[in-house]
Design a protein around this motif. Structure first.
Motif, PDB file in Angstrom:
ATOM      1  N   ALA A  17      77.923   6.548  63.438  1.00 26.48           N
ATOM      2  CA  ALA A  17      77.695   7.989  63.500  1.00 26.48           C
ATOM      3  C   ALA A  17      77.440   8.500  62.097  1.00 26.48           C
ATOM      4  CB  ALA A  17      78.900   8.702  64.119  1.00 26.48           C
ATOM      5  N   VAL A  18      76.736   9.615  61.991  1.00 27.58           N
ATOM      6  CA  VAL A  18      76.474  10.274  60.714  1.00 27.58           C
ATOM      7  C   VAL A  18      77.002  11.703  60.802  1.00 27.58           C
ATOM      8  CG1 VAL A  18      74.689  11.239  59.223  1.00 27.58           C
ATOM      9  CG2 VAL A  18      74.506   8.887  60.012  1.00 27.58           C
ATOM     10  N   ILE A  19      77.884  12.034  59.880  1.00 20.69           N
ATOM     11  CA  ILE A  19      78.456  13.377  59.807  1.00 20.69           C
ATOM     12  C   ILE A  19      77.806  14.093  58.626  1.00 20.69           C
ATOM     13  CG2 ILE A  19      80.580  14.719  59.604  1.00 20.69           C
ATOM     14  CD1 ILE A  19      82.119  12.240  60.499  1.00 20.69           C
ATOM     15  N   ALA A  20      77.310  15.300  58.861  1.00 14.57           N
ATOM     16  CA  ALA A  20      76.671  16.074  57.800  1.00 14.57           C
ATOM     17  C   ALA A  20      76.861  17.555  58.088  1.00 14.57           C
ATOM     18  CB  ALA A  20      75.185  15.734  57.709  1.00 14.57           C
ATOM     19  N   ASP A  21      76.745  18.389  57.056  1.00  9.36           N
ATOM     20  CA  ASP A  21      76.933  19.817  57.261  1.00  9.36           C
ATOM     21  C   ASP A  21      75.657  20.455  57.790  1.00  9.36           C
ATOM     22  OD1 ASP A  21      75.235  20.170  55.097  1.00  9.36           O
ATOM     23  OD2 ASP A  21      76.854  20.533  53.668  1.00  9.36           O
ATOM     24  N   HIS A  22      75.697  21.786  57.977  1.00  5.31           N
ATOM     25  CA  HIS A  22      74.589  22.484  58.634  1.00  5.31           C
ATOM     26  C   HIS A  22      73.285  22.454  57.836  1.00  5.31           C
ATOM     27  CE1 HIS A  22      75.204  25.830  55.838  1.00  5.31           C
ATOM     28  NE2 HIS A  22      76.483  25.761  56.118  1.00  5.31           N
TER      29      HIS A  22
END
Length: 286
Positions: free
Chosen positions: A188-193
């Protein structure tokens, strides 16, 4: 004079087999360990090369070795080898977080001839950009679940985060110890808006990577305004998003080196080589 060193005997035992062997012709390499300590000292303290302590050898040796190993790919090879070892030991958390940080550039970083050096991999703009805050460089990172860097790229400071996303993800490449292709896809890749775009979501979906990216308010309003034509909202795991702090902690670790928090290098390849050295030491310290 007492010099605080950062490479312990245990750390050197892991790095030493990965270093370049002595050349067949000509003089032997200077002490590799002392040279690495010299480069680390320079970037930890943000001192000029000419102020390198006498105990760490000539500054010309350290500076020349930094650039030579940047051009021939030695830093990337060592970094990749460290990641291979960590992956074999199942020590990499494959829930990755992506973000960037802006590093101010000192006036000494300016003045290099424009156009880059294609043969050495130097970008035409030297990864320097001018904005309202002055000259700066943007460092893009992918961090694992343990807040350790998996990939690093640099761009001009005024550039956006989203355009550099595919480049920093392409830099994520962990070879296998046995047969098989290198692993390039996290779970998974978590990133901000700032990374919430249709292109990025499509890119991750096409590679079967779960995207944990919130929608900014304006995108939500635009979708609702279009009614049924706006489509469904993208999936978002709020619980998983709480782990985005790993990339922030990774950035904090790297910026403990003052010479990385503020860029003084004229060449982007030198600055990125120092980033790779910091990443290598972060991994083998654990």
């Amino acid at each position: 004079m007492f010099v605080r060193l950062v490479i312990s005997d245990a750390m050197w035992d892991r790095i030493k087999p990965l270093m370049s062997a002595d050349p067949v012709r000509g003089r032997r390499w200077a002490n590799h360990r002392r040279t690495l300590e010299a480069i680390a000292w320079k970037y930890r303290t943000c001192s000029p090369w000419r102020d390198l302590l006498e105990e760490l050898g000539p500054f010309q040796t350290a500076h020349e070795r930094l650039l030579r190993w940047a051009v021939d790919g030695t830093w990337q090879k060592i970094f990749a080898a460290i990641l291979v070892s960590a992956d074999a030991a199942e020590d990499i958390g494959w829930t990755a977080s992506v973000d960037s940080t802006v590093c101010r550039a000192h006036q000494h970083a300016a003045g290099t001839r424009k156009g880059g050096e294609a043969g050495r991999g130097e970008p035409a703009d030297h990864a320097l950009g001018r904005s309202r805050g002055g000259l700066s460089t943007k460092v893009h990172l992918v961090a694992d679940a343990g807040a350790r860097p998996l990939a690093i790229t640099v761009t001009a400071g005024q550039g956006g985060d989203a355009p550099a996303f595919t480049a920093v993800m392409a830099a994520l490449r962990v070879p296998r110890t046995g047969p098989g292709r290198p692993r390039t896809r996290p779970d998974a890749v978590i990133a901000d808006h700032a990374y919430s775009s249709r292109a990025i979501r499509s890119h991750l979906r096409g590679r079967h990577i779960r995207a944990v990216i919130p929608q900014p308010v304006d995108q939500v309003r635009h979708r609702l305004r279009r009614g049924s034509r706006g489509g469904r909202p993208p999936g978002f795991d709020a619980e998983a998003y709480r782990e985005r702090n790993t990339v922030e902690r990774c950035i904090s670790r790297i910026k403990q080196w003052r010479g990385l928090a503020m860029r003084t290098d004229k060449l982007a390849i030198a600055y990125q080589a120092a980033l790779h050295l910091a990443a290598i030491l972060i991994w083998i310290r654990r």
